[in-house]
Design a protein around this motif. Structure first.
Motif, short mmCIF file in Angstrom:
data_model
loop_
_atom_site.label_atom_id
_atom_site.label_comp_id
_atom_site.label_asym_id
_atom_site.label_seq_id
_atom_site.Cartn_x
_atom_site.Cartn_y
_atom_site.Cartn_z
N SER A 185 18.23 10.68 6.37
CA SER A 185 18.52 9.55 6.16
C SER A 185 18.30 8.91 7.66
CB SER A 185 19.38 8.84 5.48
OG SER A 185 20.45 9.67 6.89
N ASP A 186 18.27 9.07 8.76
CA ASP A 186 17.91 8.59 10.00
C ASP A 186 18.79 7.53 10.37
OD1 ASP A 186 16.53 8.89 12.45
OD2 ASP A 186 15.51 7.24 12.00
N THR A 187 19.88 7.45 9.75
CA THR A 187 20.84 6.22 9.67
C THR A 187 22.57 6.31 9.42
OG1 THR A 187 20.65 5.33 7.20
CG2 THR A 187 19.44 4.69 9.29
N PRO A 188 23.30 6.03 9.95
CA PRO A 188 24.55 6.41 9.89
C PRO A 188 25.19 6.79 8.60
CG PRO A 188 24.86 4.68 11.55
CD PRO A 188 23.57 5.48 11.16
N SER A 189 26.19 7.59 8.05
CA SER A 189 26.58 7.80 6.52
C SER A 189 27.09 6.66 6.25
CB SER A 189 27.12 9.05 6.64
OG SER A 189 27.91 8.96 5.18
N ALA A 190 26.72 5.73 4.78
CA ALA A 190 27.15 4.73 4.29
C ALA A 190 28.25 5.51 3.83
CB ALA A 190 26.48 4.63 3.21
N THR A 191 28.78 6.26 3.30
CA THR A 191 30.25 6.68 3.43
C THR A 191 30.69 7.73 4.46
OG1 THR A 191 29.07 9.29 2.55
CG2 THR A 191 28.74 7.96 1.00
N ALA A 192 30.78 7.11 5.70
CA ALA A 192 31.44 7.66 6.64
C ALA A 192 31.56 8.77 6.80
CB ALA A 192 32.76 6.64 6.62
N TRP A 193 31.35 10.08 6.18
CA TRP A 193 31.81 11.83 5.13
C TRP A 193 31.87 11.87 6.83
CZ3 TRP A 193 30.25 15.33 7.93
CH2 TRP A 193 28.60 15.21 8.02
N ASP A 194 31.68 11.56 7.52
CA ASP A 194 31.90 12.43 9.22
C ASP A 194 32.78 12.05 9.83
OD1 ASP A 194 30.70 9.91 9.51
OD2 ASP A 194 29.00 10.89 11.43
N ALA A 195 33.87 10.07 9.35
CA ALA A 195 35.20 10.58 10.05
C ALA A 195 35.46 11.05 10.11
CB ALA A 195 35.21 9.29 9.22
N CYS A 196 35.75 12.15 9.48
CA CYS A 196 37.02 13.34 9.74
C CYS A 196 36.62 14.22 11.09
CB CYS A 196 37.01 14.13 8.19
SG CYS A 196 35.66 15.36 7.97
N LEU A 197 35.36 13.55 11.19
CA LEU A 197 34.93 14.76 12.75
C LEU A 197 35.39 14.53 13.98
CD1 LEU A 197 31.17 16.25 11.68
CD2 LEU A 197 33.86 16.97 11.73
N LEU A 198 35.65 12.76 13.77
CA LEU A 198 35.82 12.08 14.83
C LEU A 198 35.23 11.99 16.03
CD1 LEU A 198 39.40 13.49 15.46
CD2 LEU A 198 38.98 11.64 14.12
N LEU A 199 33.99 11.59 15.37
CA LEU A 199 32.76 11.29 15.75
C LEU A 199 32.33 9.82 16.16
CD1 LEU A 199 31.01 14.37 15.10
CD2 LEU A 199 31.85 13.99 16.78
N ARG A 200 32.90 8.55 15.46
CA ARG A 200 32.26 7.54 15.28
C ARG A 200 34.13 7.06 15.40
NH1 ARG A 200 26.81 8.16 14.58
NH2 ARG A 200 26.15 10.23 12.96
#
Length: 166
Positions: A151-166
């Motif tokens: 997708s080359d863009t940050p996830s619209a669902t913010a699934w990666d929030a649990c990784l504490l990267l953003r």
């Protein structure tokens, strides 16, 4: 000192004991360890007020003479470091390193200087085992990282929030 402050001081003390002062050449580079994850951890700790920017800058200065970007670039250009990534998962593998590096690049002053092609190749060349369905160490997390790559863009669902990267 209040209970919350004592807990924060204790957590900070434990975190300091767990963090190595410098990345070692023999350690794997991943979200949970190595220069990439530890550099991001120090920056996040300073950004959230858990630690000081002086501490983060001191660690980064030890890890690389120039900037955090130089440390990340050095890590990504070092075949010995990248060869230590032997699985595809988010926790210790290519998916986690990809997510860490892309989060790092989002805030970098010179993201165009980061050799992102190395980590993209690593992600695409490390397929998960067919019997590894898990999120952190299996196919699910790997598939989400591939989706982010596509997708080359940050996830619209913010699934990666649990990784504490953003």
């Amino acid at each position: 000192m209040g209970r919350a402050n004592r807990a924060r001081v204790r957590a900070d003390s434990i975190a300091q004991q767990l963090l190595p002062p410098l990345p070692t050449r023999g350690s794997a580079q991943s979200l949970s360890g190595g220069a990439a994850g530890i550099a991001l951890l120090h920056v996040e700790r300073a950004r959230t007020g858990v630690s000081t920017w002086d501490h983060a800058h001191a660690w980064l200065a030890k890890a690389a003479s120039d900037t955090a970007e130089a440390a990340m670039t050095g890590c990504l250009n070092d075949p010995c470091q990248l060869q230590r990534i032997i699985d595809s998962g988010l926790c210790h593998g290519s998916a986690g390193l990809y997510m860490t590096v892309t989060a790092f690049a989002f805030d970098a002053l010179h993201p165009q200087d980061l050799p992102l092609h190395h980590i993209t190749e690593l992600l695409l060349n490390r397929q998960p085992a067919a019997d590894a369905p898990g999120f952190l160490t299996g196919r699910a997390g790997y598939a989400l990282a591939l989706h982010d790559l596509a997708s080359d863009t940050p996830s619209a669902t913010a699934w990666d929030a649990c990784l504490l990267l953003r």
